[in-house]
Motif scaffolding. Structure first.
Motif, PDB file in Angstrom:
ATOM      1  N   VAL A  43      43.797  63.217  47.501  1.00 46.46           N
ATOM      2  CA  VAL A  43      42.600  62.549  48.024  1.00 46.46           C
ATOM      3  C   VAL A  43      41.850  61.843  46.897  1.00 46.46           C
ATOM      4  CG1 VAL A  43      40.485  62.878  49.366  1.00 46.46           C
ATOM      5  CG2 VAL A  43      42.405  64.435  49.716  1.00 46.46           C
ATOM      6  N   ASP A  44      41.378  60.652  47.185  1.00 47.29           N
ATOM      7  CA  ASP A  44      40.565  59.878  46.245  1.00 47.29           C
ATOM      8  C   ASP A  44      39.240  60.612  46.014  1.00 47.29           C
ATOM      9  OD1 ASP A  44      38.985  57.671  45.132  1.00 47.29           O
ATOM     10  OD2 ASP A  44      40.561  56.366  45.932  1.00 47.29           O
ATOM     11  N   GLU A  45      38.898  60.807  44.733  1.00 49.27           N
ATOM     12  CA  GLU A  45      37.637  61.506  44.412  1.00 49.27           C
ATOM     13  C   GLU A  45      36.436  60.846  45.077  1.00 49.27           C
ATOM     14  OE1 GLU A  45      37.188  61.683  40.177  1.00 49.27           O
ATOM     15  OE2 GLU A  45      38.687  63.285  39.989  1.00 49.27           O
ATOM     16  N   GLY A  71      40.153  57.006  41.585  1.00 48.97           N
ATOM     17  CA  GLY A  71      40.683  55.665  41.797  1.00 48.97           C
ATOM     18  C   GLY A  71      40.350  54.797  40.587  1.00 48.97           C
ATOM     19  N   GLY A  72      40.469  53.490  40.755  1.00 50.62           N
ATOM     20  CA  GLY A  72      40.174  52.576  39.645  1.00 50.62           C
ATOM     21  C   GLY A  72      41.442  52.247  38.877  1.00 50.62           C
ATOM     22  N   GLU A  73      41.554  50.993  38.496  1.00 51.78           N
ATOM     23  CA  GLU A  73      42.785  50.511  37.852  1.00 51.78           C
ATOM     24  C   GLU A  73      43.131  51.302  36.583  1.00 51.78           C
ATOM     25  OE1 GLU A  73      44.251  48.006  39.664  1.00 51.78           O
ATOM     26  OE2 GLU A  73      45.999  48.124  38.357  1.00 51.78           O
ATOM     27  N   ARG A  74      42.116  51.749  35.833  1.00 55.73           N
ATOM     28  CA  ARG A  74      42.439  52.434  34.570  1.00 55.73           C
ATOM     29  C   ARG A  74      43.096  53.806  34.816  1.00 55.73           C
ATOM     30  NH1 ARG A  74      37.267  53.189  35.416  1.00 55.73           N
ATOM     31  NH2 ARG A  74      36.428  55.286  35.206  1.00 55.73           N
ATOM     32  N   THR A 130      41.735  53.753  52.214  1.00 53.35           N
ATOM     33  CA  THR A 130      40.299  53.887  52.484  1.00 53.35           C
ATOM     34  C   THR A 130      39.453  52.730  51.946  1.00 53.35           C
ATOM     35  OG1 THR A 130      40.017  55.184  50.463  1.00 53.35           O
ATOM     36  CG2 THR A 130      40.457  56.410  52.497  1.00 53.35           C
ATOM     37  N   THR A 131      40.092  51.719  51.356  1.00 56.60           N
ATOM     38  CA  THR A 131      39.329  50.530  50.940  1.00 56.60           C
ATOM     39  C   THR A 131      39.812  49.347  51.772  1.00 56.60           C
ATOM     40  OG1 THR A 131      40.934  49.888  49.246  1.00 56.60           O
ATOM     41  CG2 THR A 131      39.142  51.352  48.552  1.00 56.60           C
ATOM     42  N   LEU A 132      38.973  48.316  51.851  1.00 60.95           N
ATOM     43  CA  LEU A 132      39.375  47.153  52.645  1.00 60.95           C
ATOM     44  C   LEU A 132      40.658  46.549  52.077  1.00 60.95           C
ATOM     45  CD1 LEU A 132      37.019  44.491  54.138  1.00 60.95           C
ATOM     46  CD2 LEU A 132      39.264  43.887  53.350  1.00 60.95           C
ATOM     47  N   PHE A 151      50.854  46.196  31.073  1.00 57.12           N
ATOM     48  CA  PHE A 151      51.190  45.289  32.179  1.00 57.12           C
ATOM     49  C   PHE A 151      50.871  45.942  33.514  1.00 57.12           C
ATOM     50  CE2 PHE A 151      54.021  44.045  28.713  1.00 57.12           C
ATOM     51  CZ  PHE A 151      53.750  42.692  28.659  1.00 57.12           C
ATOM     52  N   ARG A 152      50.449  45.125  34.459  1.00 58.85           N
ATOM     53  CA  ARG A 152      50.145  45.636  35.792  1.00 58.85           C
ATOM     54  C   ARG A 152      51.447  45.920  36.539  1.00 58.85           C
ATOM     55  NH1 ARG A 152      47.903  43.289  39.727  1.00 58.85           N
ATOM     56  NH2 ARG A 152      46.964  45.207  40.432  1.00 58.85           N
ATOM     57  N   ASN A 153      51.468  47.028  37.244  1.00 64.64           N
ATOM     58  CA  ASN A 153      52.606  47.391  38.101  1.00 64.64           C
ATOM     59  C   ASN A 153      53.956  47.259  37.389  1.00 64.64           C
ATOM     60  OD1 ASN A 153      50.866  47.916  40.306  1.00 64.64           O
ATOM     61  ND2 ASN A 153      50.746  45.726  40.716  1.00 64.64           N
TER      62      ASN A 153
HETATM   63  N1  LIG Z   1      51.325  47.997  47.015  1.00 62.17           N
HETATM   64  C1  LIG Z   1      50.935  46.762  47.265  1.00 62.17           C
HETATM   65  O1  LIG Z   1      51.625  45.987  47.883  1.00 62.17           O
HETATM   66  C2  LIG Z   1      49.596  46.316  46.759  1.00 62.17           C
HETATM   67  C3  LIG Z   1      49.012  45.163  47.315  1.00 62.17           C
HETATM   68  C4  LIG Z   1      47.750  44.779  46.864  1.00 62.17           C
HETATM   69  C5  LIG Z   1      47.106  45.526  45.892  1.00 62.17           C
HETATM   70  N2  LIG Z   1      47.702  46.633  45.378  1.00 62.17           N
HETATM   71  C6  LIG Z   1      47.031  47.434  44.351  1.00 62.17           C
HETATM   72  O2  LIG Z   1      45.818  47.944  44.886  1.00 62.17           O
HETATM   73  C7  LIG Z   1      44.951  48.243  43.792  1.00 62.17           C
HETATM   74  C8  LIG Z   1      43.538  47.878  44.169  1.00 62.17           C
HETATM   75  O3  LIG Z   1      43.151  48.629  45.303  1.00 62.17           O
HETATM   76  P1  LIG Z   1      41.624  49.001  45.581  1.00 62.17           P
HETATM   77  O4  LIG Z   1      40.804  47.776  45.532  1.00 62.17           O
HETATM   78  O5  LIG Z   1      41.612  49.835  46.773  1.00 62.17           O
HETATM   79  O6  LIG Z   1      41.236  49.810  44.256  1.00 62.17           O
HETATM   80  P2  LIG Z   1      40.918  51.367  44.027  1.00 62.17           P
HETATM   81  O7  LIG Z   1      41.904  52.217  44.687  1.00 62.17           O
HETATM   82  O8  LIG Z   1      40.723  51.527  42.568  1.00 62.17           O
HETATM   83  O9  LIG Z   1      39.526  51.531  44.803  1.00 62.17           O
HETATM   84  C9  LIG Z   1      38.358  50.958  44.273  1.00 62.17           C
HETATM   85  C10 LIG Z   1      37.304  52.043  44.040  1.00 62.17           C
HETATM   86  O10 LIG Z   1      36.819  52.494  45.294  1.00 62.17           O
HETATM   87  C11 LIG Z   1      36.907  53.907  45.391  1.00 62.17           C
HETATM   88  N3  LIG Z   1      37.046  54.190  46.822  1.00 62.17           N
HETATM   89  C12 LIG Z   1      38.163  54.397  47.559  1.00 62.17           C
HETATM   90  N4  LIG Z   1      37.849  54.497  48.871  1.00 62.17           N
HETATM   91  C13 LIG Z   1      36.503  54.370  48.962  1.00 62.17           C
HETATM   92  C14 LIG Z   1      35.593  54.384  50.040  1.00 62.17           C
HETATM   93  N5  LIG Z   1      35.992  54.511  51.321  1.00 62.17           N
HETATM   94  N6  LIG Z   1      34.256  54.245  49.771  1.00 62.17           N
HETATM   95  C15 LIG Z   1      33.832  54.087  48.481  1.00 62.17           C
HETATM   96  N7  LIG Z   1      34.650  54.041  47.428  1.00 62.17           N
HETATM   97  C16 LIG Z   1      35.981  54.174  47.663  1.00 62.17           C
HETATM   98  C17 LIG Z   1      38.037  54.277  44.468  1.00 62.17           C
HETATM   99  O11 LIG Z   1      37.921  55.611  43.992  1.00 62.17           O
HETATM  100  C18 LIG Z   1      37.838  53.271  43.327  1.00 62.17           C
HETATM  101  O12 LIG Z   1      36.870  53.746  42.445  1.00 62.17           O
HETATM  102  C19 LIG Z   1      45.486  47.486  42.588  1.00 62.17           C
HETATM  103  O13 LIG Z   1      46.010  48.409  41.665  1.00 62.17           O
HETATM  104  C20 LIG Z   1      46.599  46.634  43.155  1.00 62.17           C
HETATM  105  O14 LIG Z   1      47.676  46.451  42.260  1.00 62.17           O
HETATM  106  C21 LIG Z   1      48.929  47.038  45.802  1.00 62.17           C
END
Ligand SMILES: NC(=O)c1ccc[n+]([C@@H]2O[C@H](COP(=O)([O-])OP(=O)(O)OC[C@H]3O[C@@H](n4cnc5c(N)ncnc54)[C@H](O)[C@@H]3O)[C@@H](O)[C@H]2O)c1
Ligand SMILES: [Zn+2]
Length: 364
Positions: A43-45, A71-74, A130-132, A151-153
């Motif tokens: 689960v995401d913190e 979560g977060g890229e780092r 859980t994110t848009l 490098f990313r991914n």
């Molecule tokens: N697999 C694929 O095809 C694919 C496609 C697009 C992007 N990605 C990857 O997705 C990543 C970016 O995803 P992201 O934007 O979700 O980043 P993320 O997972 O880092 O989420 C952003 C932040 O929001 C927090 N968070 C998560 N759910 C939340 C919620 N409901 N309410 C409040 N905060 C919440 C996370 O802990 C984090 O701090 C990148 O690493 C990218 O490479 C993958």
């Protein structure tokens, strides 16, 4: 002697939209019922404080162990993957019948998916994004991975989640900035692949809130359309046999800028789209007047239209050079030529790139 073996493998995965992701009678019910042994739930913190109690209630009848990760890229790195692997050993994940459940943002979904892809050479996993950004983009794809060595991914695998449950209710706790990060990918898709989607973004009310995305049927329609268009784009070529992909629009100049400057993926993708549109305008493939109109839609989505990384021609060129390696030595640079239409450029020069940056400075 020489023996050649050729076999096709059928892959099947489902993406379900439901407002009841955490309800015991919701779409995860059969996953919980069918789980043999202990279920590992990662689960995401960020969502644990608000949703932890509901997650625990959902799991009350299932032997389980919970691992929370940031979560977060780092945090999208090998250490996090090894923590998931250690937890998989602790619960003694079976080869087929105890899928790992990931509940979190794109980073968490990508890294749990990667752990599942390499554990015993591949075990099933289920996602609740859980994110848009994760709901409209990650959900549609079968890609997993982590950042590595600058490098990313860089490390990853094609490994579909057996089931992805999209519940827009999670979006209520995102910030406006985080929602806009997800809209960056929707904007990309609209501009290159769907005039209808682009039109919906252009008509967004100027004062939308995360709550609106979490609850309003019009927001759900917008996100469902984005997911449908995305699945349509990806499902024809899940393993990316063809490296000239229009969904790579926005992903040609962004990767190193994200890693070096900390700019979020979705924002970098949108800025890359704008730059690519300016490149198209330089070639006469798109009217220069379209650039301020495109920027206006970006502002409506709370997306940035400028960033120092996108004014740094050396860094932009370095990224394109690296991305060209990823595309097997060809630029395959997708650019918009009209709303919902695209072309690929193969011979962009550094001078053209510099001119495109300068053009944006003038017109946006
Ligand atoms: N697999 C694929 O095809 C694919 C496609 C697009 C992007 N990605 C990857 O997705 C990543 C970016 O995803 P992201 O934007 O979700 O980043 P993320 O997972 O880092 O989420 C952003 C932040 O929001 C927090 N968070 C998560 N759910 C939340 C919620 N409901 N309410 C409040 N905060 C919440 C996370 O802990 C984090 O701090 C990148 O690493 C990218 O490479 C993958
Ligand atoms: Zn992306």
């Amino acid at each position: 002697m020489s023996i050649t073996v050729s076999r096709d493998r059928n892959h099947r995965y489902s993406v379900v939209t439901s407002g009841e992701a955490l309800s015991p009678a919701g779409p995860l019910r059969t996953v919980l019922e069918d789980c043999a042994g202990e279920l590992l739930v990662v689960v995401d913190e960020a969502i644990w404080p608000g949703r932890g109690a509901r997650i625990q209630a959902l799991l009350s009848g299932t032997p389980h162990r919970i691992l929370t990760l940031a979560g977060g890229e780092r945090n999208k790195n090998l250490d996090a993957v090894l923590r998931v692997v250690a937890a998989m050993d602790e619960v003694r994940v079976l080869r087929r019948s105890s899928p790992v459940l990931a509940i979190g943002g794109g980073v968490l979904c990508d890294l749990v998916g990667f752990a599942a892809s390499i554990y015993r050479r591949g075990v099933p996993y289920v996602r609740v994004p859980t994110t848009l950004l994760a709901q409209v983009d990650v959900s549609a794809a079968i890609k997993t991975g982590i950042d590595h060595n600058g490098f990313r991914n860089r490390l990853g695998a094609f490994w579909p989640a057996a089931l992805t449950v999209v519940d827009h209710g999670f979006l209520a706790t995102q910030s406006v900035e985080q929602i806009s990060q997800g809209l960056g990918e929707v904007f990309k898709l609209g501009l290159i692949a769907s005039e209808e989607l682009f039109g919906r973004l252009a008509r967004l009310s100027g004062d939308w809130t995360p709550e609106w995305f979490a609850t309003d049927p019009a927001a759900a329609e917008l996100m469902n359309l984005a997911l449908e268009v995305m699945v349509g784009e990806l499902s024809e070529d899940l393993w990316e046999q063809d490296l000239a992909r229009r969904v790579d629009f926005g992903h040609s100049f962004s990767p190193l800028i994200e890693l070096r400057t900390g700019l979020h993926h979705g924002h970098a993708v949108a800025l890359d789209c704008l730059l690519s549109a300016s490149i198209a305008a330089g070639r006469g493939l798109l009217a220069v007047d379209a650039l301020p109109e495109i920027a206006a839609v970006m502002r409506r989505c709370a997306l940035p239209v400028r960033h120092p990384g996108f004014a740094d021609v050396d860094l932009l060129w370095e990224t394109l050079t690296e991305v060209t390696r990823h595309r097997d030595g060809a630029q395959h640079l997708p650019v918009p030529i009209d709303l919902g239409k695209h072309a690929f450029l193969e011979d962009l020069t550094r001078a053209e790139l510099a001119a495109a940056v300068a053009r944006l400075r003038q017109v946006v």
